[in-house]
Design an enzyme around this catalytic site. Structure first.
Site, mmCIF file in Angstrom:
data_model
loop_
_atom_site.group_PDB
_atom_site.id
_atom_site.type_symbol
_atom_site.label_atom_id
_atom_site.label_comp_id
_atom_site.label_asym_id
_atom_site.label_seq_id
_atom_site.Cartn_x
_atom_site.Cartn_y
_atom_site.Cartn_z
ATOM 1 N N CYS A 9 0.864 -1.189 0.000
ATOM 2 C CA CYS A 9 0.000 0.000 0.000
ATOM 3 C C CYS A 9 0.895 1.231 0.000
ATOM 4 O O CYS A 9 2.066 1.142 -0.397
ATOM 5 C CB CYS A 9 -0.985 -0.018 1.167
ATOM 6 S SG CYS A 9 -0.218 0.003 2.812
ATOM 7 N N ASN A 12 2.247 1.395 4.415
ATOM 8 C CA ASN A 12 2.540 0.111 5.080
ATOM 9 C C ASN A 12 2.215 0.146 6.577
ATOM 10 O O ASN A 12 2.879 -0.508 7.380
ATOM 11 C CB ASN A 12 3.996 -0.326 4.838
ATOM 12 C CG ASN A 12 4.302 -1.775 5.212
ATOM 13 O OD1 ASN A 12 5.425 -2.104 5.598
ATOM 14 N ND2 ASN A 12 3.331 -2.661 5.151
ATOM 15 N N CYS A 14 -1.488 0.617 7.370
ATOM 16 C CA CYS A 14 -2.930 0.324 7.459
ATOM 17 C C CYS A 14 -3.312 -0.885 6.604
ATOM 18 O O CYS A 14 -3.474 -1.996 7.112
ATOM 19 C CB CYS A 14 -3.759 1.536 7.044
ATOM 20 S SG CYS A 14 -3.547 2.971 8.129
ATOM 21 N N ARG A 15 -3.448 -0.677 5.308
ATOM 22 C CA ARG A 15 -4.029 -1.722 4.452
ATOM 23 C C ARG A 15 -3.136 -2.930 4.238
ATOM 24 O O ARG A 15 -3.594 -4.074 4.406
ATOM 25 C CB ARG A 15 -4.419 -1.112 3.091
ATOM 26 C CG ARG A 15 -5.557 -0.117 3.204
ATOM 27 C CD ARG A 15 -5.685 0.714 1.944
ATOM 28 N NE ARG A 15 -4.521 1.596 1.764
ATOM 29 C CZ ARG A 15 -4.314 2.365 0.714
ATOM 30 N NH1 ARG A 15 -5.175 2.356 -0.285
ATOM 31 N NH2 ARG A 15 -3.260 3.149 0.643
ATOM 32 N N SER A 16 -1.870 -2.707 3.853
ATOM 33 C CA SER A 16 -1.037 -3.885 3.526
ATOM 34 C C SER A 16 -0.673 -4.734 4.748
ATOM 35 O O SER A 16 -0.609 -5.962 4.617
ATOM 36 C CB SER A 16 0.190 -3.505 2.694
ATOM 37 O OG SER A 16 1.044 -2.615 3.374
ATOM 38 N N ASP A 123 -8.286 3.975 0.978
ATOM 39 C CA ASP A 123 -7.331 4.417 1.996
ATOM 40 C C ASP A 123 -8.107 4.904 3.220
ATOM 41 O O ASP A 123 -8.869 5.870 3.127
ATOM 42 C CB ASP A 123 -6.499 5.549 1.392
ATOM 43 C CG ASP A 123 -5.415 6.043 2.328
ATOM 44 O OD1 ASP A 123 -5.438 5.692 3.519
ATOM 45 O OD2 ASP A 123 -4.552 6.804 1.858
HETATM 46 P P1 4NP Z 1 -1.815 2.770 4.130
HETATM 47 O O1 4NP Z 1 -2.484 4.104 4.733
HETATM 48 O O2 4NP Z 1 -1.257 3.145 2.770
HETATM 49 O O3 4NP Z 1 -2.963 1.833 4.024
HETATM 50 O O4 4NP Z 1 -0.758 2.336 5.109
HETATM 51 C C1 4NP Z 1 -1.842 5.330 4.787
HETATM 52 C C2 4NP Z 1 -0.895 5.576 5.753
HETATM 53 C C3 4NP Z 1 -0.289 6.800 5.840
HETATM 54 C C4 4NP Z 1 -0.632 7.794 4.933
HETATM 55 C C5 4NP Z 1 -1.574 7.547 3.960
HETATM 56 C C6 4NP Z 1 -2.172 6.312 3.878
HETATM 57 N N1 4NP Z 1 -0.026 9.074 5.026
HETATM 58 O O5 4NP Z 1 -0.380 9.952 4.240
HETATM 59 O O6 4NP Z 1 0.843 9.275 5.894
#
Ligand code: 4NP
Length: 155
Positions: A9, A12, A14-16, A123
């Site tokens: 993602c 790294n 939340c989703r992945s 997201d």
């Molecule tokens: P992820 O979520 O891609 O699912 O881990 C996010 C984590 C951090 C951010 C965006 C999405 N950020 O903008 O910091």
């Protein structure tokens, strides 16, 4: 033979990490031989554990998130058999970074293993708790689809 699968993602956190845990759980339950890891296309959160809101949502279905965030590395394109992007933006970034045709052929979108192909795992980072619950639902669905897609020898 062990199939090595990388979930990707943006951050790294939340989703992945959730997709990683979901696939590991589903594989253990089904007795499928996989090795699973996760990484982010961005470096913002490198070294951090999963987001506490994501940890909470995953624990609701008995999944512990143990990953420590890292960024996608060049070696990942050779080391993994399958590289699964959570959204189309992650997929585009992976396509851009892929060193060769063999690496490009390993790239997929998580929801291509569900009945909503071509769509994103949304997201959840800037939203409310329902977004995190939705991620759990989608990546568990995707994990089942990924297992079902593996060659019979690994199942
Ligand atoms: P992820 O979520 O891609 O699912 O881990 C996010 C984590 C951090 C951010 C965006 C999405 N950020 O903008 O910091």
């Amino acid at each position: 033979m062990t199939t090595k699968i990388l979930m990707v993602c943006l951050g790294n956190i939340c989703r992945s990490p959730t997709a990683e845990a979901a696939l590991r759980h589903a594989a253990a339950e089904a007795g499928v031989d996989v090795e699973v890891d996760s990484a982010g296309t961005a470096a913002y959160h490198v070294g951090e554990p999963a987001d506490p809101r994501m940890v909470d949502a995953a624990s609701g279905v008995g999944m512990a998130l143990t990953s420590v965030a890292r960024q996608v590395a060049d070696a990942d394109f050779a080391d993994f058999d399958l590289i699964v992007a959570m959204d189309r933006s992650n997929l585009e970034e992976l396509r851009r970074r892929a060193p060769d045709e063999a690496a490009l052929a390993k790239l997929r979108l998580l929801r291509d293993f569900t009945d909503e192909p071509g769509t994103d795992v949304p997201d959840p980072y800037y939203g409310g708790p329902e977004g995190f619950a939705e991620v759990v639902r989608i990546v568990r669905d995707g994990a089942r689809g990924i297992l079902a897609s593996l060659p019979a020898g690994s199942r």
